[in-house]
Scaffold this motif. Structure first.
Motif, PDB file in Angstrom:
ATOM      1  N   ASN A 282       0.843  -1.189   0.000  1.00 46.00           N
ATOM      2  CA  ASN A 282       0.000   0.000   0.000  1.00 46.00           C
ATOM      3  C   ASN A 282       0.877   1.238   0.000  1.00 46.00           C
ATOM      4  N   GLY A 283       0.253   2.379  -0.254  1.00 46.27           N
ATOM      5  CA  GLY A 283       0.976   3.635  -0.335  1.00 46.27           C
ATOM      6  C   GLY A 283       0.129   4.685  -1.007  1.00 46.27           C
ATOM      7  N   THR A 284       0.779   5.570  -1.739  1.00 47.03           N
ATOM      8  CA  THR A 284       0.095   6.667  -2.420  1.00 47.03           C
ATOM      9  C   THR A 284       0.270   6.522  -3.923  1.00 47.03           C
ATOM     10  N   ARG A 285      -0.844   6.672  -4.635  1.00 47.32           N
ATOM     11  CA  ARG A 285      -0.849   6.560  -6.096  1.00 47.32           C
ATOM     12  C   ARG A 285      -0.971   7.952  -6.708  1.00 47.32           C
ATOM     13  N   PHE A 286      -0.050   8.284  -7.606  1.00 45.67           N
ATOM     14  CA  PHE A 286      -0.082   9.555  -8.335  1.00 45.67           C
ATOM     15  C   PHE A 286      -0.406   9.241  -9.800  1.00 45.67           C
ATOM     16  N   ILE A 287      -1.531   9.713 -10.294  1.00 42.69           N
ATOM     17  CA  ILE A 287      -1.888   9.549 -11.704  1.00 42.69           C
ATOM     18  C   ILE A 287      -2.360  10.901 -12.225  1.00 42.69           C
ATOM     19  N   GLY A 288      -1.558  11.512 -13.104  1.00 41.59           N
ATOM     20  CA  GLY A 288      -1.862  12.879 -13.523  1.00 41.59           C
ATOM     21  C   GLY A 288      -1.829  13.775 -12.305  1.00 41.59           C
ATOM     22  N   ASP A 289      -2.929  14.506 -12.072  1.00 34.18           N
ATOM     23  CA  ASP A 289      -3.003  15.356 -10.886  1.00 34.18           C
ATOM     24  C   ASP A 289      -3.846  14.718  -9.779  1.00 34.18           C
ATOM     25  N   ASN A 290      -4.101  13.417  -9.902  1.00 43.55           N
ATOM     26  CA  ASN A 290      -4.859  12.691  -8.883  1.00 43.55           C
ATOM     27  C   ASN A 290      -3.905  12.040  -7.886  1.00 43.55           C
ATOM     28  N   ILE A 291      -4.176  12.229  -6.597  1.00 44.53           N
ATOM     29  CA  ILE A 291      -3.365  11.632  -5.535  1.00 44.53           C
ATOM     30  C   ILE A 291      -4.296  10.893  -4.586  1.00 44.53           C
ATOM     31  N   GLU A 292      -4.125   9.576  -4.490  1.00 49.07           N
ATOM     32  CA  GLU A 292      -4.989   8.758  -3.641  1.00 49.07           C
ATOM     33  C   GLU A 292      -4.193   7.582  -3.080  1.00 49.07           C
ATOM     34  N   PRO A 293      -4.694   6.990  -2.008  1.00 46.85           N
ATOM     35  CA  PRO A 293      -4.033   5.784  -1.495  1.00 46.85           C
ATOM     36  C   PRO A 293      -4.280   4.600  -2.415  1.00 46.85           C
ATOM     37  N   PHE A 294      -3.348   3.641  -2.418  1.00 42.04           N
ATOM     38  CA  PHE A 294      -3.582   2.385  -3.115  1.00 42.04           C
ATOM     39  C   PHE A 294      -3.362   1.235  -2.142  1.00 42.04           C
ATOM     40  N   SER A 295      -3.952   0.097  -2.452  1.00 40.35           N
ATOM     41  CA  SER A 295      -3.831  -1.067  -1.579  1.00 40.35           C
ATOM     42  C   SER A 295      -4.074  -2.342  -2.376  1.00 40.35           C
ATOM     43  N   LYS A 296      -3.934  -3.460  -1.724  1.00 41.93           N
ATOM     44  CA  LYS A 296      -4.086  -4.774  -2.341  1.00 41.93           C
ATOM     45  C   LYS A 296      -5.445  -4.891  -3.037  1.00 41.93           C
ATOM     46  N   GLY A 297      -5.413  -5.421  -4.252  1.00 40.35           N
ATOM     47  CA  GLY A 297      -6.645  -5.648  -4.993  1.00 40.35           C
ATOM     48  C   GLY A 297      -7.025  -4.550  -5.958  1.00 40.35           C
ATOM     49  N   ASP A 298      -6.383  -3.390  -5.863  1.00 40.32           N
ATOM     50  CA  ASP A 298      -6.712  -2.283  -6.767  1.00 40.32           C
ATOM     51  C   ASP A 298      -6.437  -2.674  -8.220  1.00 40.32           C
ATOM     52  N   ILE A 299      -7.370  -2.321  -9.099  1.00 42.74           N
ATOM     53  CA  ILE A 299      -7.184  -2.512 -10.536  1.00 42.74           C
ATOM     54  C   ILE A 299      -7.293  -1.148 -11.207  1.00 42.74           C
ATOM     55  N   ILE A 300      -6.235  -0.763 -11.909  1.00 40.71           N
ATOM     56  CA  ILE A 300      -6.127   0.568 -12.508  1.00 40.71           C
ATOM     57  C   ILE A 300      -5.763   0.424 -13.983  1.00 40.71           C
ATOM     58  N   LEU A 301      -6.409   1.204 -14.846  1.00 41.53           N
ATOM     59  CA  LEU A 301      -6.030   1.281 -16.249  1.00 41.53           C
ATOM     60  C   LEU A 301      -5.495   2.684 -16.523  1.00 41.53           C
ATOM     61  N   ILE A 302      -4.272   2.756 -17.010  1.00 37.62           N
ATOM     62  CA  ILE A 302      -3.592   4.026 -17.238  1.00 37.62           C
ATOM     63  C   ILE A 302      -3.429   4.239 -18.743  1.00 37.62           C
ATOM     64  N   GLY A 303      -3.868   5.385 -19.239  1.00 28.68           N
ATOM     65  CA  GLY A 303      -3.791   5.685 -20.659  1.00 28.68           C
ATOM     66  C   GLY A 303      -2.382   6.002 -21.126  1.00 28.68           C
ATOM     67  N   LYS A 304      -2.204   6.066 -22.427  1.00 26.81           N
ATOM     68  CA  LYS A 304      -0.889   6.353 -23.002  1.00 26.81           C
ATOM     69  C   LYS A 304      -0.438   7.761 -22.618  1.00 26.81           C
ATOM     70  N   ASN A 305       0.841   7.879 -22.309  1.00 25.43           N
ATOM     71  CA  ASN A 305       1.497   9.160 -21.997  1.00 25.43           C
ATOM     72  C   ASN A 305       0.912   9.870 -20.783  1.00 25.43           C
ATOM     73  N   LEU A 306       0.229   9.134 -19.912  1.00 24.09           N
ATOM     74  CA  LEU A 306      -0.312   9.726 -18.687  1.00 24.09           C
ATOM     75  C   LEU A 306       0.705   9.543 -17.555  1.00 24.09           C
ATOM     76  N   PRO A 307       1.276  10.614 -17.016  1.00 29.60           N
ATOM     77  CA  PRO A 307       2.289  10.480 -15.952  1.00 29.60           C
ATOM     78  C   PRO A 307       1.712   9.793 -14.706  1.00 29.60           C
ATOM     79  N   HIS A 308       2.509   8.922 -14.107  1.00 32.40           N
ATOM     80  CA  HIS A 308       2.030   8.204 -12.922  1.00 32.40           C
ATOM     81  C   HIS A 308       3.208   7.706 -12.082  1.00 32.40           C
TER      82      HIS A 308
END
Length: 290
Positions: free
Chosen positions: A45-71
């Motif tokens: 677990n920890g902190t997820r940075f995707i674009g300008d979004n900042i949220e916690p992440f943990s076991k089981g999370d499923i994320i789809l990240i688009g092309k050229n999106l900073p993370h």
């Protein structure tokens, strides 16, 4: 925190690049790549940075990240301690948007998957009942080439029809990366992500953008449809949400750790962004875990 372009050219003759990661902690690299990326967190677990979004992440999370999106995936402090036995584990699938051929997803039967790929430019977090798709992702690398591709289509189709999801990054952030010649804005976002917990000002970021403050203020608002201060406050509130959910500090400590300089302003900005006070937010999160 410099933004890095990661080279995934090792895809070679493969349509999909599937990796199972197991490290003491994820790499602290703010990066992007031209491939889309589907990620499931297996452990940590920890902190997820995707674009300008900042949220916690943990076991089981499923994320789809688009092309050229900073993370970036940033594990909690205990993962970096000298004697830590913790592990950060995930499965990632990198794929090109045209991996099935140019125009393949323009077929009527592929409409929902095409829409999913389009939505991915914001980053997508899936919620709800995901046991079946989690199982497919975990087992896909055990399959041969043809079966692996068919299974991946099945995964994409499931996610494209799944209604319980949330877009992560803001349209303003995405639009700024789609505008050619806006390298200065990339530098600004990097600076904000790195320094939002400090006392940064409009003059500071204008200097990073190599613009005078008035011109930068107008430019930033036109691109993001919000002022720099509104944007900065939303980033800080996003980080404070993570700290509130972890319940390791009291509200006053979280206020200052998130970059706010007084409690009243923190409470006001938090309610403006989240529609709830920090105390109400904690109560709601506590109920959701019962």
């Amino acid at each position: 925190m410099k933004l890095h372009l990661l080279n995934r050219s090792s895809l070679g003759n493969n349509s999909l690049l599937i990796g199972k990661k197991s490290f003491p902690h994820f790499l602290k690299v703010w990066h992007y790549h031209p491939e889309l990326e589907l990620v499931i967190i297996l452990e940590s677990n920890g902190t997820r940075f995707i674009g300008d979004n900042i949220e916690p992440f943990s076991k089981g999370d499923i994320i789809l990240i688009g092309k050229n999106l900073p993370h970036m995936w940033l594990n909690d402090k205990e993962y970096f301690e000298k004697d830590s036995m913790l592990k950060a584990k995930a499965i990632s699938i990198h794929f090109n948007e045209h991996f099935a051929g140019e125009g393949f997803f323009n077929m009527p039967e592929m409409k929902s998957i095409k829409e999913l790929i389009n939505r991915a430019k914001y980053g997508i977090k899936f919620s709800g009942e995901l046991k079946s798709v989690s199982k497919w992702i975990k087992s896909i690398n055990n399959l041969g080439g043809f079966d692996k591709t068919i299974k991946f289509f099945k995964i994409l189709h499931f996610l494209s029809e799944h209604k319980d999801y949330r877009l992560l990054s803001s349209s303003g952030f995405i639009n700024s990366f789609e505008i050619s010649g806006k390298k200065n804005l990339e530098n600004v976002y990097e600076y904000i992500i790195k320094n939002f917990r400090e006392n940064i000002t409009l003059n500071d970021v204008a200097e990073v953008a190599c613009m005078n403050p008035s011109a930068f203020s107008r430019f930033f608002k036109r691109v993001n449809r919000k002022t720099f201060s509104e944007y900065l406050n939303e980033v800080r509130v996003g980080y404070s949400c993570k700290l509130l959910m972890e319940a390791k500090s009291n509200i006053s400590e979280i206020c200052f750790e998130s970059g706010f300089n007084n409690i009243s302003n923190f409470n006001r900005q938090f309610k403006k962004t989240m529609k709830y006070s920090p105390t109400e937010y904690i109560k709601m999160h506590s109920k959701s875990e019962m």
